[in-house]
Design an enzyme around this catalytic site. Structure first.
Site, PDB file in Angstrom:
ATOM      1  CE  LYS A  19      -4.433  -1.561   1.719  1.00 25.91           C
ATOM      2  NZ  LYS A  19      -4.231  -3.008   2.043  1.00 25.91           N
ATOM      3  CD  GLU A  41     -10.469   5.297   1.441  1.00 25.03           C
ATOM      4  OE1 GLU A  41     -10.143   6.465   1.157  1.00 25.03           O
ATOM      5  OE2 GLU A  41      -9.932   4.302   0.930  1.00 25.03           O
ATOM      6  CB  SER A  68      -0.333  -8.304  -1.290  1.00 24.29           C
ATOM      7  OG  SER A  68      -1.114  -9.160  -0.480  1.00 24.29           O
TER       8      SER A  68
END
Ligand code: PLP
Length: 399
Positions: A93, A115, A381
């Site tokens: 991320k 968010e 990931s």
């Protein structure tokens, strides 16, 4: 970067019938400013220099491409793991938040909003705001702040303000609504960092380009290791779809590379507790774009379920909806239990404890049809530390 590709959005942000920008009129100036400028800023050598430097020195890129020999023996094929779990903050991320904060600076913004659901994107955003000394406000459903306490503490330690949202179901979609409301009220000084390849155009394309570093590195690393840039398969899990978009990006126009997107089936596709959007979803509008989403007969968004907090999103990004509809990617859905078993398997075979999201991709390995001569790249990931409580709770299912 090929602009003629069928897998790039058109000028209005459409991938086939999916995408676009369905936003309240009050939000139009903000989104329009971003749309007009993002490609120019991303292509600017000054931006690229700062972005590459931060990816190297702050995030820790390039991440290794690791040949997992014991896992390969288990599945009878040759498997390489792209180690996004080794990125700073423990997942892919941060590739996106590093890029977006540099973009925000060049747009003259001083205040960042985001968010977050499980809190991972909130932490990645708070991290880059601390790095740049920017004000950071993270909207998070109140239910999620209680379920994901450690991430709330991390964000606060990093200097971010976490605003619990008490409307609706007090989860991700309500946090998103609140962030949008904030952005409408603060159009001049604020940039909204969206955490996946979702939202109105240009966000899906912006986030895909910022995550594309993953497949750019895979091509170079494979060439070094096996003498060819193209694998036979690329496998990645899909929540909103950002790690998969990054892992697929530079292979989209290489038809020999099979793309496998793995969703969370939760307790089972037919159980009513699932997040398998490609199977259960129908076209509709969510977070400003037309895509596949899980909805009831009245078009109301239904609550998704997955044991993995990062995959329980009721939609998928418009690029993925198009990859599915066009047949370019194959979608597989994996239930909670096989995902948990895959966590234990990778931990014991390779000494790597994966995130529960990532484990869904691992659990799909025996369904993709790869043979002994094939090269499979699986995008790892994130790391599993954040999921340890879940792993302890379900320890019996994992053996
Ligand atoms: C957030 C997250 C995901 C899901 O998000 P995408 O946008 O689909 O990539 C997957 N894996 C990990 C480790 C995550 O933190």
């Amino acid at each position: 970067m090929a602009t003629t590709s069928a897998f790039q959005p058109n000028a209005r942000g459409y991938y086939g019938e999916f995408g676009g920008a369905f936003i309240p009129e009050m939000l139009y100036p903000n989104v329009e400013e971003l749309r007009e400028q993002y490609l120019t800023i991303l292509a600017d050598p000054d931006f690229q220099r700062d972005y590459q430097q931060l990816l190297r020195d702050f995030v820790g890129r390039p991440t290794p491409l690791f040949e997992a020999k014991r896992l390969s023996a288990r599945y009878g094929t040759r498997i390489f793991l792209k180690r996004e779990d080794l990125c700073h903050t423990g997942a892919h991320k941060v590739n996106n938040t590093v890029g977006q904060i540099l973009l925000a600076q060049r747009l003259g913004k001083t205040r960042i909003i985001a968010e977050t659901g499980a809190g991972q994107h909130g932490v990645a955003t708070a991290t880059v705001c601390a790095l740049m000394g920017m004000e950071c406000i993270v909207y998070m459903g109140k239910t999620d702040t209680e379920r994901q306490r450690p991430n709330v503490e991390r964000m606060r330690l990093l200097g971010a303000e976490v605003r619990p949202v008490t409307s609706g179901s007090q989860t991700l979609k309500d946090a998103t609504n609140e962030a949008i409301r904030d952005w409408i009220s603060n159009p001049v000084d604020t940039h909204y960092i969206i955490g996946s390849v979702v939202g109105p155009h240009p966000y899906p394309d912006l986030v895909a380009r910022l995550q594309a570093i993953i497949s750019e590195e895979i091509r170079k690393q494979l060439l070094e290791k096996v003498g060819r840039e193209l694998p036979d398969y690329v496998v990645a899990c899909v929540g909103g779809g950002s790690n998969a978009a990054g892992a697929f990006y530079h292979f989209l126009d290489e038809p020999s590379v099979k793309l496998i997107a793995v969703e969370a089936a939760g307790k089972g596709i037919k159980s009513g507790h699932s997040a398998a959007t490609s199977v259960l979803g129908k076209p509709g509008i969510i977070h400003g774009s037309r895509t596949l989403l899980m909805q009831d007969e009245d078009g109301q968004i239904t609550e998704p379920y997955s044991l993995s907090a990062g995959l329980d999103y009721p939609g998928i990004g418009p690029l993925h909806a198009f990859l599915g509809a066009s047949g370019r990617a194959r979608f597989i859905s994996i239930e909670d239990e096989p995902a948990l078993r895959a966590v234990a398997e990778l931990s014991r075979l390779e000494g790597i404890i994966p995130a529960l999201e990532t484990a869904h991709a691992l659990a799909a390995l025996d369904q993709i049809g790869a043979g002994p001569e094939d090269i499979v790249v699986l995008n790892l990931s994130g790391r599993g530390d954040k999921d340890l409580d879940t792993y302890l709770k379900y320890a019996e299912q994992m053996h």
